[in-house]
Design a protein around this motif. Structure first.
Motif, PDB file in Angstrom:
ATOM      1  N   ALA A 161      46.612  51.765  29.610  1.00  0.00           N
ATOM      2  CA  ALA A 161      46.078  51.293  30.883  1.00  0.00           C
ATOM      3  C   ALA A 161      46.059  52.430  31.899  1.00  0.00           C
ATOM      4  O   ALA A 161      47.005  53.217  31.983  1.00  0.00           O
ATOM      5  N   LEU A 163      47.233  51.743  38.225  1.00  0.00           N
ATOM      6  CA  LEU A 163      46.563  50.892  39.212  1.00  0.00           C
ATOM      7  C   LEU A 163      46.246  51.711  40.456  1.00  0.00           C
ATOM      8  O   LEU A 163      47.024  52.573  40.847  1.00  0.00           O
ATOM      9  N   PRO A 164      45.094  51.457  41.041  1.00  0.00           N
ATOM     10  CA  PRO A 164      44.796  52.149  42.300  1.00  0.00           C
ATOM     11  C   PRO A 164      45.796  51.697  43.373  1.00  0.00           C
ATOM     12  O   PRO A 164      46.314  50.597  43.294  1.00  0.00           O
ATOM     13  N   PRO A 165      46.070  52.591  44.322  1.00  0.00           N
ATOM     14  CA  PRO A 165      47.022  52.197  45.366  1.00  0.00           C
ATOM     15  C   PRO A 165      46.495  50.998  46.148  1.00  0.00           C
ATOM     16  O   PRO A 165      45.289  50.887  46.387  1.00  0.00           O
ATOM     17  N   ARG A 166      47.383  50.097  46.506  1.00  0.00           N
ATOM     18  CA  ARG A 166      46.965  48.931  47.291  1.00  0.00           C
ATOM     19  C   ARG A 166      46.829  49.371  48.749  1.00  0.00           C
ATOM     20  O   ARG A 166      47.575  50.218  49.225  1.00  0.00           O
ATOM     21  N   ARG A 208      42.929  41.656  48.170  1.00  0.00           N
ATOM     22  CA  ARG A 208      42.352  42.631  49.097  1.00  0.00           C
ATOM     23  C   ARG A 208      41.701  41.903  50.273  1.00  0.00           C
ATOM     24  O   ARG A 208      41.137  40.828  50.090  1.00  0.00           O
ATOM     25  N   THR A 234      46.393  44.945  34.257  1.00  0.00           N
ATOM     26  CA  THR A 234      47.145  46.086  33.731  1.00  0.00           C
ATOM     27  C   THR A 234      46.610  46.536  32.380  1.00  0.00           C
ATOM     28  O   THR A 234      47.085  47.524  31.831  1.00  0.00           O
ATOM     29  N   MET A 235      45.632  45.801  31.814  1.00  0.00           N
ATOM     30  CA  MET A 235      45.119  46.122  30.477  1.00  0.00           C
ATOM     31  C   MET A 235      43.680  46.610  30.555  1.00  0.00           C
ATOM     32  O   MET A 235      42.917  46.166  31.406  1.00  0.00           O
ATOM     33  N   PRO A 236      43.302  47.513  29.619  1.00  0.00           N
ATOM     34  CA  PRO A 236      41.894  47.913  29.575  1.00  0.00           C
ATOM     35  C   PRO A 236      40.997  46.705  29.294  1.00  0.00           C
ATOM     36  O   PRO A 236      41.362  45.835  28.499  1.00  0.00           O
TER      37      PRO A 236
END
Lengths: 194, 329
Positions: free
Chosen positions: A5, A8-11, B2, B124-126
């Protein structure tokens, strides 16, 4: 696994702290009382009720629409308040289980759940009660279910057999497994109301 | 989740004006709100279209139905004209989700719901559908739910809808409006194959809005039904499902429609089986030959081979039931 994986991009920083979130005015009539709110548009009906209005009879279970604990009635129809954005429900009349009775004057479903011992821990119970209230209205209106004998038969009234109650209540999970008594309690009310 | 800006459209034209620039239409929200929360997708702006109308079912001359995109699943399933004329659609709706979700979910939203592949929903997974170019975790991972038709190593996900399986079988037509004007898209052409690029599920263009779904009439005497197999009796996605409509005259099949769910990146139309059925006898041997003609093209993998016999048995049971129903009337 194909590839590991990616990180993760930063929040983004909490927008509340930066004060950049455009809030929206939201009016809800909750259990008969008009409430006015100014909300981050990400707030669900569930979080508006519990965290902003202190209406804690509604419960947060999975927060993903899989358990039914957060069921409320919106304009008389049962919905999952965790998947309902409060902004989209502006103007709605929301009924929680607290709006269907009180400790000194229980509603008929609440009375039946007590009489039938239709709970153990009680966490799913408010959602069960609201869902049952909505379900009984749907059945009264003639709405068919997956187990209805013939979906083409639009004239016969819905007969709320135990199978029908189980199917129509399948969106409300009970980890304690009080299902047998939940079905009995709802059946009691269905018969008493008819 | 977001941050996003919330806007409420007042009518269709206003909704189109507000499209573009990172806007996402919000209808019932049962899938979208969860995805926003999970981080599966984000939006600059949510354009709430729940108050723009499009919430009625209209009976068309000749027996068809025009369903507004914002008709709730529960209201559509309860509509008398749908129940009488298109039982396969009512049954498919009632086999999906729960009472609460059907009260929220809309017709158009149902068409645009995303796969429930565990890797698509796990950020978290491709997953190339969520994160283009990242590969398919389902190829070698948890694969029991994977597709068996039109498979591609690019994406093994299946389309999750029950309603859409019935709609592809009935040759429903999706009516849209958008930047390039109005369009009519057959349900059978709305969805992309995994091989076409799984990053996008449909051939809709950005800012295009589904306004209606048209159900063309079935020939009088046609029987139809939907059957779903799942890992619990209710409130679960399909392992496999079958939507069928059968018109039998004097013991021979005049018309046959078959849709399969839970087995393909798109709601699957079983045209090979249909071709084998039409003109033949409405009996068990002919049904089995037709279903086997379709299943010869199935490509099951390590963990999902059970879908083939389950689908076969389900399809045969549905066809036998419809033939029997027709013979008794």
């Amino acid at each position: 696994m194909a590839t590991p994986a990616a990180p993760l991009p930063p929040r983004p920083a909490h927008p509340g702290a930066a004060g950049r979130v455009e809030t929206v005015p939201v009016r809800l009539r909750v259990d008969g009382v008009d409430r006015e709110l100014d909300l981050d548009p990400r707030v669900s009906v569930l979080d508006a009720l519990r965290d902003r209005l202190g209406v804690t009879s509604v419960k947060k279970g999975c927060d993903h629409g899989q358990c039914g604990a957060c069921t409320v009635l919106a304009d008389g129809r049962r919905i999952l308040s965790c998947l309902a954005l409060a902004a989209s429900y502006d103007g709605a009349e929301v009924t929680t289980s607290a709006g269907l009775g009180a400790p000194d004057r229980l509603g008929d479903l609440q009375e039946a759940f007590v009489a039938r011992d239709a709970l153990q821990c009680g966490y799913c119970t408010p959602g069960q009660i609201c869902s049952a209230e909505g379900m009984l209205a749907e059945a009264r209106a003639g709405m068919p279910s997956h187990v209805s004998p013939d979906v083409r038969d639009v004239d016969s009234p819905v007969e709320l057999t135990d199978d029908e109650i189980r199917e129509r209540m399948s969106g409300n999970l009970c980890r304690c497994g009080a299902y047998v008594n939940i079905v009995a309690a709802i059946g009691d009310v269905a018969r008493a109301r008819s | 989740m977001r941050p996003f800006v919330y806007e409420r459209a007042t009518d269709v034209a206003d909704a189109l004006d507000r499209a573009g620039d990172g806007a996402v239409f919000l209808a019932g929200g049962t899938n979208l709100v969860d995805h926003l929360r999970l981080g599966v997708r984000s939006a600059e702006r949510l354009v709430d279209i729940t108050r723009i109308g499009l919430d009625e079912v209209e009976e068309l001359p000749g027996g068809g139905l025009r369903v507004g995109a914002l008709v709730r699943n529960s209201d559509l399933a309860a509509h008398p004209a749908l129940r009488r004329g298109f039982p396969v659609v009512a049954q498919a709706l009632l086999a999906g989700a729960s009472g609460q979700l059907r009260n929220m979910a809309t017709t158009g939203g149902n068409l645009l719901q995303r796969t429930r592949c565990v890797y698509f929903q796990d950020v978290t997974m491709p997953c190339t559908k969520r994160d283009p170019g990242s590969g398919c975790s389902a190829l070698e991972g948890y694969a029991a739910g994977n597709a068996i038709f039109e498979t591609s190593p690019r994406c093994m996900a299946v389309h999750p809808s029950d309603l859409c399986v019935a709609l592809v079988a009935l040759d429903a037509v999706v009516r849209t409006t958008g930047p390039a004007g109005d369009r009519e898209i057959p349900m059978t052409e709305l969805y992309r194959r995994a091989e076409d690029g799984p990053e996008t599920d449909t051939h809709l263009v950005p800012g295009e809005l589904i306004t209606h779904v048209d159900l063309p009439p079935l020939a009088p005497g046609t029987r139809s039904a939907y059957r779903k197999v799942r890992e619990r009796a209710s409130y679960a996605f399909a392992l496999v499902s079958v939507a069928a409509a059968l018109d039998v005259v004097d013991g021979r099949v005049r018309d046959a429609r078959l849709g399969f769910g839970g087995v393909c990146h798109r709601p699957f139309r079983a045209r090979r089986a249909e071709e084998a059925l039409v003109g033949g006898p409405a009996d068990a041997a002919a049904f089995a030959a037709a279903i086997d003609a379709e299943l010869a093209h199935a490509r099951p993998g390590r963990d999902n081979a059970a879908k083939v016999p389950i689908l076969r048995n389900t399809a045969l049971a549905v066809l036998a039931g419809l033939a029997d129903e027709g013979a008794r009337s």
